[in-house]
Write a protein that holds these residues in place. Structure first.
Motif, PDB file in Angstrom:
ATOM      1  N   SER A   1      46.985  43.123  18.385  1.00 20.34           N
ATOM      2  CA  SER A   1      47.903  44.326  18.590  1.00 20.34           C
ATOM      3  C   SER A   1      49.126  43.800  18.942  1.00 20.34           C
TER       4      SER A   1
ATOM      5  N   VAL B   1      51.282  42.510  15.913  1.00 19.69           N
ATOM      6  CA  VAL B   1      51.829  43.320  15.097  1.00 19.69           C
ATOM      7  C   VAL B   1      52.941  44.009  15.791  1.00 19.69           C
ATOM      8  N   ALA B   2      52.924  44.089  17.062  1.00 15.45           N
ATOM      9  CA  ALA B   2      53.962  44.694  18.073  1.00 15.45           C
ATOM     10  C   ALA B   2      55.233  43.977  18.158  1.00 15.45           C
TER      11      ALA B   2
ATOM     12  N   ALA C   1      49.443  48.909  18.755  1.00 18.93           N
ATOM     13  CA  ALA C   1      50.535  47.964  18.440  1.00 18.93           C
ATOM     14  C   ALA C   1      51.790  48.942  18.327  1.00 18.93           C
TER      15      ALA C   1
END
Length: 330
Positions: free
Chosen positions: A84, A87-88, A169
Motif C-alpha cells: 500500500s 503504491v501510495a 493506497a
C-alpha cells in the motif's frame, strides 16, 4: 612619553593574564526530583496491578504470542503495509507534480482527487471498494462504448487482498501528495534557477538539487504515515478481508471466548513492528539531515591572530600573542 618596562625589567611583551575560572553552581530543583519519583511509583503500581489482574490472563498471552496463525497474520499485515505504501508514494508523487503544474486542468484534477480521498473516512472508502464487484461486474479492456477486446470478471481479477491494497493506497496517496508537495516547495526557487544556469536538465535538477534537499522535509512525515498505515490495516475487515493481524486475533478470541489476551498479543506485535519502523525512520532522518544546522568552524577560526598591529597615534606597536596551544604549532 616613553614606554613603561614590564615588572621583570625585560623590555618585551608580557604574557596576558588569564581570567579566573568561573565557578558554575548547579541550580537545585527538588520538586522536579519529587515529581519524577512519584511518576516512577505510579508506573510501578500500574505494572504490578496489571501483572496480578486475572482478566489479562498472561499465560494465554504467552501461549498465543507466537502462535502460527498470529505470526502468519502479522506477515500479511506487513505485506499490506509495504504494498500500500509503495503504491501510495508513487501515486502521491504523481499527484504532487500535477498540483504544481501550471496547467489548470491538470491542477484541478489533482485537487479534486485530494478533495475526495481526504474528505471521506478511510473505512467508508474500504467498504466502497469491497462492493466494487457489484458496481463493475467485469473489467473490460478496449474502446469505450464498443465491444470490449478482453473482459474478465472482477471477482476473478481482484482478490480481497489486492482490493484492500488498492483502497489503502488510494487513500494514503492523497496525504503523500501533500507531503511531497510541501517538500518540493521548501526548496528555494533560486536553486532551480542556478541549476538551469549551469546547464542541468529538469530531471538532473530534480535528482541532484531539489529532491536531495526536499527529502529532509519529506522523510519525517512519510515515516509517520508508514507507521499509521501499519495500524490502519486493521480496518480491512470492511473489504472484507480478515487475514490481517487484528482480525485474525479477533477470530481466535471468538473461538476461545477470551478477547483480552488476544488484544494484548496483537498490540505487542504492532508495537514490535512500529519500533522497527521508528528506528529506520531515525536513521533515514539522520542521513538526510546531514549538514543542516551543523556549523563547524575550521581549525583556528575565531582565535586571535599573531603578529604586530600598528596602533595609530601611539608611537609604538601593539603585540598580540596567540594562545598557548597554538605556540610551536602544537
Amino acid at each position: 612619553m616613553g614606554a613603561t618596562l614590564p615588572p621583570d625589567g625585560v623590555d618585551g611583551p608580557s604574557e596576558p593574564s588569564q581570567p579566573a575560572p568561573i565557578k558554575a553552581i548547579r541550580l537545585k530543583h527538588p520538586w522536579r526530583s519529587v515529581f519524577a519519583v512519584l511518576l516512577l511509583l505510579l508506573l510501578s503500581v500500574v505494572i504490578i496491578d496489571a501483572a496480578r489482574r486475572p482478566a489479562f490472563d498472561w499465560p494465554s498471552v504467552g501461549k498465543f504470542l507466537f502462535d502460527q496463525r498470529i505470526s502468519q497474520a502479522a506477515f500479511v499485515t506487513l505485506e499490506l503495509t509495504v504494498f500500500s505504501m509503495v503504491v501510495a508514494i508513487v501515486l502521491g508523487i504523481v499527484v504532487a507534480v500535477m498540483r504544481l503544474s501550471p496547467n489548470p486542468v491538470v491542477k484541478s484534477i489533482a485537487w479534486f482527487y485530494l478533495w475526495v480521498f481526504r474528505g471521506t473516512p478511510v473505512y467508508v472508502q474500504l467498504v466502497f471498494w469491497g462492493l466494487i464487484a457489484i458496481i463493475y461486474q467485469t473489467i473490460d479492456v478496449g474502446i469505450p462504448f464498443t465491444e470490449p477486446w478482453i473482459s474478465v470478471p472482477t471477482n476473478s481479477a481482484l482478490s480481497p487482498f489486492w482490493i484492500a491494497v488498492i483502497g489503502l493506497a488510494l487513500n494514503e496517496a492523497a496525504y503523500m501528495a501533500e507531503i511531497v508537495r510541501a517538500g518540493l516547495l521548501s526548496v528555494d526557487r533560486g536553486q532551480e534557477e542556478a541549476a538551469t544556469a549551469l546547464g542541468m536538465s529538469w530531471s538532473q535538477t530534480m535528482r541532484r538539487v531539489v529532491i536531495p534537499q526536499s527529502m529532509r522535509i519529506i522523510i519525517p512525515p512519510t515515516g509517520n504515515e508508514v507507521i499509521s498505515m501499519l495500524k490502519t490495516t486493521s480496518l480491512v475487515t470492511a473489504v472484507p478481508f480478515s487475514f490481517d493481524l487484528y482480525n485474525r486475533a479477533r477470530d481466535i478470541s471468538a473461538e476461545t471466548f477470551n478477547p483480552i489476551p488476544l488484544l494484548i498479543v496483537a498490540s505487542l506485535w504492532y508495537l514490535f513492528f512500529t519500533s522497527i519502523l521508528m528506528v529506520g525512520q531515525y536513521f533515514l532522518e539522520k542521513r538526510f539531515a546531514r549538514g543542516v544546522g551543523e556549523r563547524r568552524p575550521d581549525k583556528g577560526v575565531g582565535l586571535p591572530p599573531t603578529g604586530t598591529v600598528p596602533v595609530v597615534g601611539a608611537g609604538q606597536s601593539t603585540v598580540i600573542i596567540a594562545p598557548s596551544h597554538e605556540v610551536g604549532g602544537s
